[in-house]
Write a protein that holds these residues in place. Structure first.
Motif, PDB file in Angstrom:
ATOM      1  N   TYR A   1     -10.983 -13.792-114.048  1.00 62.75           N
ATOM      2  CA  TYR A   1     -10.051 -13.773-113.093  1.00 62.75           C
ATOM      3  C   TYR A   1      -9.651 -15.497-112.840  1.00 62.75           C
ATOM      4  CZ  TYR A   1     -10.636  -9.318-110.955  1.00 62.75           C
ATOM      5  OH  TYR A   1     -10.792  -7.797-110.523  1.00 62.75           O
ATOM      6  N   ASP A   2     -10.256 -16.256-113.273  1.00 67.66           N
ATOM      7  CA  ASP A   2     -10.151 -17.716-113.190  1.00 67.66           C
ATOM      8  C   ASP A   2      -8.524 -17.971-113.454  1.00 67.66           C
ATOM      9  OD1 ASP A   2     -11.020 -17.174-115.903  1.00 67.66           O
ATOM     10  OD2 ASP A   2     -11.186 -19.116-116.413  1.00 67.66           O
ATOM     11  N   LEU A   3      -8.130 -17.303-114.838  1.00 66.67           N
ATOM     12  CA  LEU A   3      -6.566 -17.416-115.009  1.00 66.67           C
ATOM     13  C   LEU A   3      -5.690 -16.803-114.024  1.00 66.67           C
ATOM     14  CD1 LEU A   3      -7.044 -16.345-118.986  1.00 66.67           C
ATOM     15  CD2 LEU A   3      -6.819 -18.907-117.952  1.00 66.67           C
ATOM     16  N   LEU A   4      -6.085 -15.522-113.610  1.00 66.90           N
ATOM     17  CA  LEU A   4      -5.143 -15.018-112.627  1.00 66.90           C
ATOM     18  C   LEU A   4      -4.907 -15.996-111.399  1.00 66.90           C
ATOM     19  CD1 LEU A   4      -6.320 -11.282-112.699  1.00 66.90           C
ATOM     20  CD2 LEU A   4      -4.441 -12.459-113.689  1.00 66.90           C
TER      21      LEU A   4
ATOM     22  N   ALA B   1      -0.444  -2.817-111.120  1.00 68.98           N
ATOM     23  CA  ALA B   1       0.664  -2.309-111.407  1.00 68.98           C
ATOM     24  C   ALA B   1       0.907  -0.782-110.911  1.00 68.98           C
ATOM     25  CB  ALA B   1       0.480  -2.141-113.070  1.00 68.98           C
ATOM     26  N   ALA B   2      -0.167  -0.109-110.757  1.00 73.31           N
ATOM     27  CA  ALA B   2      -0.154   1.197-110.204  1.00 73.31           C
ATOM     28  C   ALA B   2       0.323   1.277-108.845  1.00 73.31           C
ATOM     29  CB  ALA B   2      -1.515   1.891-110.197  1.00 73.31           C
ATOM     30  N   TRP B   3       0.127   0.371-108.040  1.00 74.31           N
ATOM     31  CA  TRP B   3       0.476   0.182-106.535  1.00 74.31           C
ATOM     32  C   TRP B   3       1.739  -0.596-106.451  1.00 74.31           C
ATOM     33  CZ3 TRP B   3      -1.889   2.412-102.413  1.00 74.31           C
ATOM     34  CH2 TRP B   3      -3.328   2.632-102.564  1.00 74.31           C
TER      35      TRP B   3
ATOM     36  N   SER C   1     -12.409  -5.323-113.937  1.00 73.91           N
ATOM     37  CA  SER C   1     -12.254  -6.524-114.815  1.00 73.91           C
ATOM     38  C   SER C   1     -10.993  -6.800-114.270  1.00 73.91           C
ATOM     39  CB  SER C   1     -12.308  -6.137-116.387  1.00 73.91           C
ATOM     40  OG  SER C   1     -10.974  -5.340-116.423  1.00 73.91           O
ATOM     41  N   SER C   2     -10.705  -8.266-114.936  1.00 72.95           N
ATOM     42  CA  SER C   2      -9.297  -8.855-114.762  1.00 72.95           C
ATOM     43  C   SER C   2      -8.216  -8.050-115.089  1.00 72.95           C
ATOM     44  CB  SER C   2      -9.154 -10.310-114.830  1.00 72.95           C
ATOM     45  OG  SER C   2      -9.589 -10.398-116.476  1.00 72.95           O
ATOM     46  N   GLU C   3      -8.367  -7.512-116.323  1.00 72.99           N
ATOM     47  CA  GLU C   3      -7.321  -6.562-116.789  1.00 72.99           C
ATOM     48  C   GLU C   3      -7.190  -5.246-116.004  1.00 72.99           C
ATOM     49  OE1 GLU C   3     -10.226  -7.614-118.585  1.00 72.99           O
ATOM     50  OE2 GLU C   3      -9.027  -9.342-120.008  1.00 72.99           O
ATOM     51  N   ARG C   4      -8.210  -4.711-115.492  1.00 76.14           N
ATOM     52  CA  ARG C   4      -8.020  -3.489-114.930  1.00 76.14           C
ATOM     53  C   ARG C   4      -7.614  -3.787-113.567  1.00 76.14           C
ATOM     54  NH1 ARG C   4     -13.479  -0.330-114.625  1.00 76.14           N
ATOM     55  NH2 ARG C   4     -12.143   1.087-113.385  1.00 76.14           N
ATOM     56  N   PHE C   5      -8.113  -5.022-112.960  1.00 76.96           N
ATOM     57  CA  PHE C   5      -7.240  -5.196-111.513  1.00 76.96           C
ATOM     58  C   PHE C   5      -5.778  -5.383-111.698  1.00 76.96           C
ATOM     59  CE2 PHE C   5      -6.007  -8.175-108.439  1.00 76.96           C
ATOM     60  CZ  PHE C   5      -6.950  -8.056-107.324  1.00 76.96           C
ATOM     61  N   VAL C   6      -5.558  -5.999-112.907  1.00 74.20           N
ATOM     62  CA  VAL C   6      -4.019  -5.977-113.075  1.00 74.20           C
ATOM     63  C   VAL C   6      -3.142  -4.386-113.239  1.00 74.20           C
ATOM     64  CG1 VAL C   6      -1.979  -6.620-114.560  1.00 74.20           C
ATOM     65  CG2 VAL C   6      -3.838  -8.526-114.047  1.00 74.20           C
ATOM     66  N   ARG C   7      -3.782  -4.004-113.841  1.00 71.33           N
ATOM     67  CA  ARG C   7      -3.381  -2.493-114.049  1.00 71.33           C
ATOM     68  C   ARG C   7      -3.376  -1.749-112.753  1.00 71.33           C
ATOM     69  NH1 ARG C   7      -6.213  -2.571-119.057  1.00 71.33           N
ATOM     70  NH2 ARG C   7      -8.281  -1.204-118.304  1.00 71.33           N
ATOM     71  N   ALA C   8      -4.608  -1.916-111.883  1.00 72.80           N
ATOM     72  CA  ALA C   8      -4.533  -1.251-110.686  1.00 72.80           C
ATOM     73  C   ALA C   8      -3.348  -1.829-109.904  1.00 72.80           C
ATOM     74  CB  ALA C   8      -5.723  -1.543-109.781  1.00 72.80           C
TER      75      ALA C   8
ATOM     76  N   THR D   1       4.449  -7.303-115.637  1.00 70.62           N
ATOM     77  CA  THR D   1       5.132  -7.806-114.471  1.00 70.62           C
ATOM     78  C   THR D   1       4.040  -7.837-113.544  1.00 70.62           C
ATOM     79  OG1 THR D   1       5.535  -5.590-113.711  1.00 70.62           O
ATOM     80  CG2 THR D   1       7.351  -6.823-114.834  1.00 70.62           C
ATOM     81  N   ALA D   2       3.044  -7.139-113.467  1.00 71.25           N
ATOM     82  CA  ALA D   2       1.782  -6.945-112.471  1.00 71.25           C
ATOM     83  C   ALA D   2       0.992  -8.062-112.774  1.00 71.25           C
ATOM     84  CB  ALA D   2       1.006  -5.655-112.333  1.00 71.25           C
ATOM     85  N   ALA D   3       0.970  -8.500-113.649  1.00 75.53           N
ATOM     86  CA  ALA D   3       0.205  -9.862-114.164  1.00 75.53           C
ATOM     87  C   ALA D   3       0.853 -11.103-113.423  1.00 75.53           C
ATOM     88  CB  ALA D   3      -0.140  -9.905-115.754  1.00 75.53           C
ATOM     89  N   TRP D   4       2.148 -11.025-113.679  1.00 77.89           N
ATOM     90  CA  TRP D   4       2.897 -12.178-112.894  1.00 77.89           C
ATOM     91  C   TRP D   4       2.583 -11.965-111.413  1.00 77.89           C
ATOM     92  CZ3 TRP D   4       5.727 -15.841-115.414  1.00 77.89           C
ATOM     93  CH2 TRP D   4       6.715 -16.553-114.687  1.00 77.89           C
ATOM     94  N   ASP D   5       2.859 -10.745-111.010  1.00 79.11           N
ATOM     95  CA  ASP D   5       2.694 -10.579-109.448  1.00 79.11           C
ATOM     96  C   ASP D   5       1.377 -11.139-109.026  1.00 79.11           C
ATOM     97  OD1 ASP D   5       5.147  -9.297-109.382  1.00 79.11           O
ATOM     98  OD2 ASP D   5       4.156  -7.400-109.698  1.00 79.11           O
ATOM     99  N   VAL D   6       0.291 -10.608-109.644  1.00 78.56           N
ATOM    100  CA  VAL D   6      -1.161 -11.042-109.399  1.00 78.56           C
ATOM    101  C   VAL D   6      -1.339 -12.598-109.305  1.00 78.56           C
ATOM    102  CG1 VAL D   6      -3.248 -10.810-109.884  1.00 78.56           C
ATOM    103  CG2 VAL D   6      -2.059  -8.883-109.850  1.00 78.56           C
ATOM    104  N   SER D   7      -0.711 -13.135-110.484  1.00 76.91           N
ATOM    105  CA  SER D   7      -0.920 -14.438-110.630  1.00 76.91           C
ATOM    106  C   SER D   7      -0.243 -15.431-109.435  1.00 76.91           C
ATOM    107  CB  SER D   7      -0.382 -15.098-111.804  1.00 76.91           C
ATOM    108  OG  SER D   7      -1.493 -14.650-112.993  1.00 76.91           O
ATOM    109  N   ALA D   8       1.087 -14.917-109.355  1.00 73.85           N
ATOM    110  CA  ALA D   8       1.818 -15.445-108.100  1.00 73.85           C
ATOM    111  C   ALA D   8       1.025 -15.707-106.830  1.00 73.85           C
ATOM    112  CB  ALA D   8       3.251 -14.787-107.625  1.00 73.85           C
TER     113      ALA D   8
END
Length: 139
Positions: free
Chosen positions: A119-122, A77-79, A68-75, A87-94
């Motif tokens: 994912y559309d928002l990301l 963040a882990a990397w 899911s988009s939330e789990r993608f962001v968490r993944a 901050t990972a949500a910001w990174d992913v969106s950028a």
């Protein structure tokens, strides 16, 4: 798109102090994204990215299931060293908003069709906005 132009846009959108940080975010996010795309869509997106990032997208990390988009962001963040979910949500969106700009609207729509909802928002492309256009980082 040239590598430097791509990274310059990621650095600007992600507000990274260095190009190295933008590069690290781009590599991580595109490796995760590549695990979620298949076939012609992944190849078409890779063709619109700088070669370095295209190869990362085409040789992705392995995903056991679509995240899911939330789990993608968490993944992400882990990397990304020192990242939080925020901050990972910001990174992913950028990264994904720059990739969407490089891809164009039609290919971005095809990419989003392969991904779970959210994912559309990301990608900075809220689906319910229609022709109003994306906001910064899809927010």
């Amino acid at each position: 798109m040239l590598r430097e132009a791509f990274l310059e846009q990621v650095q600007e959108r992600g507000e990274y102090p260095t190009r190295t940080e933008a590069d690290r975010a781009a590599r991580t996010v595109l490796a995760l994204l590549g695990a979620h795309l298949v076939g012609e869509v992944r190849a078409d997106l890779a063709a619109r990215l700088p070669e370095t990032f295209a190869l990362i997208l085409l040789n992705p990390l392995q995903a056991a299931e679509p995240l899911s988009s939330e789990r993608f962001v968490r993944a992400a963040a882990a990397w990304i060293e020192g990242a939080t979910d925020a901050t990972a949500a910001w990174d992913v969106s950028a990264v994904l908003s720059v990739a969407a700009d490089a891809a164009g609207e039609e290919l971005t729509r095809r990419v989003l069709l392969q991904l779970p909802p959210g994912y559309d928002l990301l990608f900075g492309r809220p689906q319910d906005v229609g022709t109003a256009g994306p906001g910064p980082h899809g927010r």
